[in-house]
Design an enzyme around this catalytic site. Structure first.
Site, short mmCIF file in Angstrom:
data_model
loop_
_atom_site.label_atom_id
_atom_site.label_comp_id
_atom_site.label_asym_id
_atom_site.label_seq_id
_atom_site.Cartn_x
_atom_site.Cartn_y
_atom_site.Cartn_z
N VAL A 17 -7.38 5.96 8.03
CA VAL A 17 -7.79 5.45 7.13
C VAL A 17 -5.94 4.72 6.89
CG1 VAL A 17 -7.20 7.19 5.28
CG2 VAL A 17 -9.32 5.37 5.15
N SER A 18 -6.79 3.24 5.62
CA SER A 18 -5.93 2.56 4.94
C SER A 18 -5.77 2.64 3.67
CB SER A 18 -5.55 0.96 5.97
OG SER A 18 -7.10 0.42 5.03
N THR A 19 -5.03 2.29 2.74
CA THR A 19 -4.91 2.18 1.59
C THR A 19 -6.36 1.51 1.08
OG1 THR A 19 -2.58 2.52 1.41
CG2 THR A 19 -3.72 1.90 -0.52
N GLU A 21 -8.96 0.05 2.28
CA GLU A 21 -10.35 0.74 3.29
C GLU A 21 -10.20 2.33 1.76
OE1 GLU A 21 -10.59 0.17 7.39
OE2 GLU A 21 -9.33 2.23 7.30
#
Length: 486
Positions: A17-19, A21
């Site tokens: 997960v990206s920040t 997202e």
């Protein structure tokens, strides 16, 4: 795909997960892990799970620490399956995703995405993979078209987008002649064309003189040959000639090449470059004939059957003399040609070579000029054919809605320009300077004759090979001398 020995390998759970997202979509690592672990429990894999979590990493790149760690385990044969909640957890780029899946399959690893019910271990999963592969291939073709367009545009602007060849330096993506190396390039062409040295002899001479190749390496047969065949030295840009997608590099069909003449600074004139290529394409003379102490050994042919004529001996024990005799007559008895005294044949040859200067302006030079025109015209036809093929592909792309009308029109203008330039070149070729070629031939003949009279036969023959292709005995005092020049 059959996965063997999966009981001794782990099931990899991959979460990412990206920040951005997490803030935008509410995607959490805990939720991904829980869903995947529940799936494993339902399938009876709970005791074989290994967790890989990339927190705060974008799917735009595969350069992620836990993904790299996962790859290491896969390469070591410790993983049987890779699981994600959605395909985009692995990558949002289709090409990257397919590259990863292809790597999984090479190591007999199944790939499972539970949201899309995607499993490469099932027939439906493999079908989906094939569809995705077709889409990716389409995307690769579009990228290839864009790259070709960009390279063609760059070439027309005189820009060079790869490492500069030996003899040049790169300044603002423009090739500039580097004179210290350019001097060596000219020396190599002269050694090969005018002094008769081969690739190995040239490499040895340069290494003995302490002249390094690029990156201070020694010269080799391969590096010399590559330099002597590189069209950049005559000012020609050639791109997309080699297919490097496979382990073994192969030459592509010439209709896919991008060839643009006279767009780069030339170190070697075109005539010299073409003569070097023509010499490379001629049949080589046997090593034994090259070192023969007889002037015409290896190039003298029988005018009756076309076979080579070898040296022999005749006469009495006290008065032996050398003779040239047809090999077919000597070894097979299939030719009725007579033998000739070697001294007489070599004397006829020297007289014939000396008299060639008198016929240069009337017979020989016009013939050579006509051959040069024919060769150049053939290269122009190849360029026109390649341009027409590119335009045809652009028409197909426009019909399929892949490019705009402006792109198609630009390609058409490019094709018309190439056709016009070649037509203009045809007119210019009619103005070839006969006197210039005559002067070059006279100088070459004089150099070879001087070498024959002044040097040992073995050394003189090296220079002779740079001028004469073959000599045919037609009868007493009658020879046909074929030159190598064009």
């Amino acid at each position: 795909m059959n996965v063997e020995n999966t009981t001794s390998r782990f099931v990899a759970i991959y979460c990412r997960v990206s920040t951005d997202e997490q803030a935008r979509e509410g995607v959490s690592l805990d939720e991904q892990q829980e869903r995947l672990k529940a799936y494993c429990r339902a399938m009876g894999w709970a005791d074989e799970v290994m967790l890989f979590v990339d927190d705060g990493y974008s799917a735009k790149s595969t350069d992620r620490p836990q993904l790299k760690r996962l790859m290491t385990y896969i390469e070591n044969g410790e993983i049987s399956k890779v699981m994600v909640t959605k395909l985009d957890r692995m990558s949002r780029r289709l090409l990257d995703l397919l590259t990863l899946i292809d790597m999984f399959q090479q190591h007999q690893v199944a790939f499972i995405s539970i949201s899309e019910s995607f499993d490469t271990n099932t027939p439906s999963g493999r079908l989906t993979l094939q569809v995705l592969g077709a889409v990716a291939e389409f995307e690769r073709e579009r990228i290839r078209e864009r790259v070709l367009d960009n390279m063609f545009h760059a070439a027309n602007q005189g820009k060079w987008l790869t490492q500069s060849p030996y003899g040049y330096r790169l300044e603002d993506k423009v090739l500039v002649i580097h004179e210290p190396e350019a001097k060596t390039v000219r020396q190599m062409y002269d050694l090969y064309l005018n002094q008769g040295l081969g690739f190995f002899a040239i490499a040895r001479q340069l290494n003995e003189e302490g002249i390094p190749s690029r990156h201070n390496k020694e010269w080799s047969i391969r590096s010399v040959k590559l330099l002597l065949t590189n069209p950049v030295y005559k000012g020609t840009f050639v791109w997309n000639r080699v297919d490097s997608s496979m382990k073994k590099r192969t030459i592509k069909d010439d209709k896919d090449w991008i060839v643009i003449d006279d767009c780069l600074p030339a170190i070697i004139d075109k005539n010299t470059w073409e003569r070097v290529q023509n010499k490379m394409n001629r049949p080589s003379i046997a090593p034994r004939a090259q070192t023969s102490p007889h002037l015409l050994g290896g190039i003298l042919k029988c005018g009756n059957c076309g076979s080579g004529m070898s040296i022999g001996w005749s006469g009495s024990r006290d008065r032996r003399y050398r003779v040239y005799r047809c090999s077919a007559n000597k070894n097979k008895g299939t030719c009725t040609s007579k033998q000739y005294k070697a001294d007489e044949v070599e004397s006829w040859f020297l007289e014939g070579l000396a008299s060639l200067s008198d016929s240069l302006s009337h017979e020989l030079v016009p013939h050579l000029v006509e051959k040069a025109r024919s060769s150049q015209s053939s290269r122009g036809d190849q360029q026109i054919t390649a341009a027409k093929n590119r335009y045809k592909r652009k028409v197909e792309a426009y019909t399929a809605g892949l490019i705009e009308l402006q792109d198609l029109n630009e390609e058409k203008q490019r094709m018309e320009r190439i056709i016009q330039e070649n037509q203009q070149s045809d007119e210019q070729r009619e103005k070839v300077q006969v006197e210039e070629l005559k002067g070059m031939l006279e100088s070459k003949i004089k150099t070879v004759l001087d070498a024959i009279y002044m040097l040992p036969v073995e050394e003189a023959k090296v220079l002779l090979r740079t001028l004469v292709s073959k000599v045919t005995v037609l009868g007493e005092g009658e020879l046909d001398i074929e030159l190598l020049f064009i």
